[in-house]
Motif scaffolding. Structure first.
Motif, mmCIF file in Angstrom:
data_model
loop_
_atom_site.group_PDB
_atom_site.id
_atom_site.type_symbol
_atom_site.label_atom_id
_atom_site.label_comp_id
_atom_site.label_asym_id
_atom_site.label_seq_id
_atom_site.Cartn_x
_atom_site.Cartn_y
_atom_site.Cartn_z
ATOM 1 N N ASP A 29 46.779 28.893 65.890
ATOM 2 C CA ASP A 29 46.751 27.374 66.298
ATOM 3 C C ASP A 29 48.084 26.941 66.574
ATOM 4 O OD1 ASP A 29 45.752 24.923 66.758
ATOM 5 O OD2 ASP A 29 44.465 24.780 64.823
ATOM 6 N N LEU A 30 48.142 25.622 67.182
ATOM 7 C CA LEU A 30 49.338 25.002 67.249
ATOM 8 C C LEU A 30 49.530 23.829 66.434
ATOM 9 C CD1 LEU A 30 49.575 24.522 71.166
ATOM 10 C CD2 LEU A 30 50.482 26.245 69.876
ATOM 11 N N TYR A 31 50.734 23.706 65.483
ATOM 12 C CA TYR A 31 50.890 22.763 64.847
ATOM 13 C C TYR A 31 51.846 21.714 65.038
ATOM 14 C CZ TYR A 31 47.737 25.015 61.516
ATOM 15 O OH TYR A 31 46.454 25.439 60.876
ATOM 16 N N LEU A 32 51.927 20.457 64.729
ATOM 17 C CA LEU A 32 52.972 19.699 64.901
ATOM 18 C C LEU A 32 53.254 19.394 63.439
ATOM 19 C CD1 LEU A 32 51.840 16.872 67.398
ATOM 20 C CD2 LEU A 32 54.202 18.090 67.432
ATOM 21 N N ILE A 33 54.549 19.597 62.850
ATOM 22 C CA ILE A 33 54.953 19.504 61.822
ATOM 23 C C ILE A 33 56.259 18.088 61.499
ATOM 24 C CG2 ILE A 33 56.174 20.552 59.794
ATOM 25 C CD1 ILE A 33 54.538 23.048 60.851
ATOM 26 N N HIS A 34 55.918 17.439 60.511
ATOM 27 C CA HIS A 34 56.797 16.208 60.263
ATOM 28 C C HIS A 34 58.284 16.712 59.981
ATOM 29 C CE1 HIS A 34 58.295 12.529 58.574
ATOM 30 N NE2 HIS A 34 57.494 11.894 59.282
ATOM 31 N N THR A 35 59.008 16.086 60.395
ATOM 32 C CA THR A 35 60.398 16.698 60.327
ATOM 33 C C THR A 35 60.938 16.480 58.779
ATOM 34 O OG1 THR A 35 61.555 14.447 60.906
ATOM 35 C CG2 THR A 35 61.500 16.174 62.542
ATOM 36 N N ASP A 36 60.380 15.849 57.987
ATOM 37 C CA ASP A 36 60.666 15.831 56.607
ATOM 38 C C ASP A 36 60.039 17.184 55.699
ATOM 39 O OD1 ASP A 36 57.934 15.449 56.043
ATOM 40 O OD2 ASP A 36 58.027 13.422 55.214
#
Length: 282
Positions: free
Chosen positions: A183-190
């Protein structure tokens, strides 16, 4: 006479615009992954699925899709660089925040992190986000999103070597290699620090960043508050028994981590990237 603005029409216009931004980002991913392989979805279905997930995130949080040539490049502490694709924005002042979202697979690639191993880590993090959010919701009596920092797109793309078609035999793919349908994940920069620590460079990164963290502890006042917190060490006495003794305070331990290292030098070390035997300081 000032024309009246229809709130519903304005909302519809904004939603259409935001969905357009989301679709643009989804189409970028299609162009990247379509040659490699997309599982179970044709191109349009892939774009619609990713657009739906992005649109939900954009409308739930104050983030926008930046044009490719205006996106911030994030320095992964000298171990690589990655593009921030969603950026926080203050809708009242129309100013950008310090955080945003990155594609997790791009961070993994920059760090040399095996794609299947990274996807497994990201999936576990997403599950922990859900558990943490549920615990928060029970306390507040609401349904929130603030603890969700890893967002799956719910699509599987080929993240192994070459193209997925290269790995089929008699029309089938089997065995451990199927792990690379991810899967593709968007991850918060924190969560960048967490990604760094769990990547193949985790130990090297930790060794490099500890002195700067120690300086930060002192500057924040946390070190002062840790003066009364004891630490312990164990040793085996002459009778073969394990004994425990106080080894100073937690504040002492923090101070040792920066001993002889200035804040400027600590900052340089934190962003120096991989240290090879020839470049490592004595």
């Amino acid at each position: 006479m000032t024309a009246q603005i229809d709130p519903e029409a304005r909302l519809a216009e904004l939603n259409a615009r935001f969905r357009g931004y989301a679709r643009h980002l989804a189409e970028e991913q299609l162009r990247h992954w379509s040659p490699k392989g997309i599982s179970d979805l044709d191109d349009e279905a892939f774009v619609e699925q990713v657009t739906d997930e992005l649109f939900a995130l954009i409308t739930r949080e104050d983030v926008i899709v930046m044009p490719p040539d205006e996106r911030r490049m994030l320095d992964l502490f000298g171990f690589g660089r990655v593009q921030e694709v969603l950026t926080e924005v203050n809708v009242d002042t129309v100013t950008f925040g310090v955080h945003g979202y990155v594609w997790g697979h791009e961070v993994a690639e920059a760090l040399g992190w095996d794609a299947a191993n990274f996807a497994e880590w990201a999936r576990d993090q997403w599950k922990w986000d859900l558990v943490t959010q549920r615990e928060e919701d029970v306390q507040t009596g609401t349904v929130g999103w603030e603890c969700i920092r890893h967002h799956p797109m719910r699509v599987d793309v080929w993240q192994g070597e070459g193209r997925s078609d290269d790995h089929y035999v008699d029309g089938r793919m089997s065995g451990p290699i199927t792990r690379y349908w991810c899967d593709l994940y968007l991850i918060h920069t924190d969560r960048i620090m967490s990604m760094m620590l769990n990547s193949p460079w985790g130990k090297e990164f930790m060794d490099s960043v500890i002195p700067l963290m120690s300086h930060a502890m002192r500057a924040s006042g946390l070190e002062e508050r840790a003066k009364d917190v004891p630490t312990y060490r164990t040793h085996v006495n002459s009778l073969g028994e394990v004994e425990t003794e106080v080894a100073g305070s937690l504040a002492d331990m923090f101070a040792r981590d920066r001993e002889g290292i200035s804040e400027e030098e600590a900052r340089r070390r934190a962003f120096r990237g991989p240290v090879t035997p020839s470049s490592e300081e004595p």
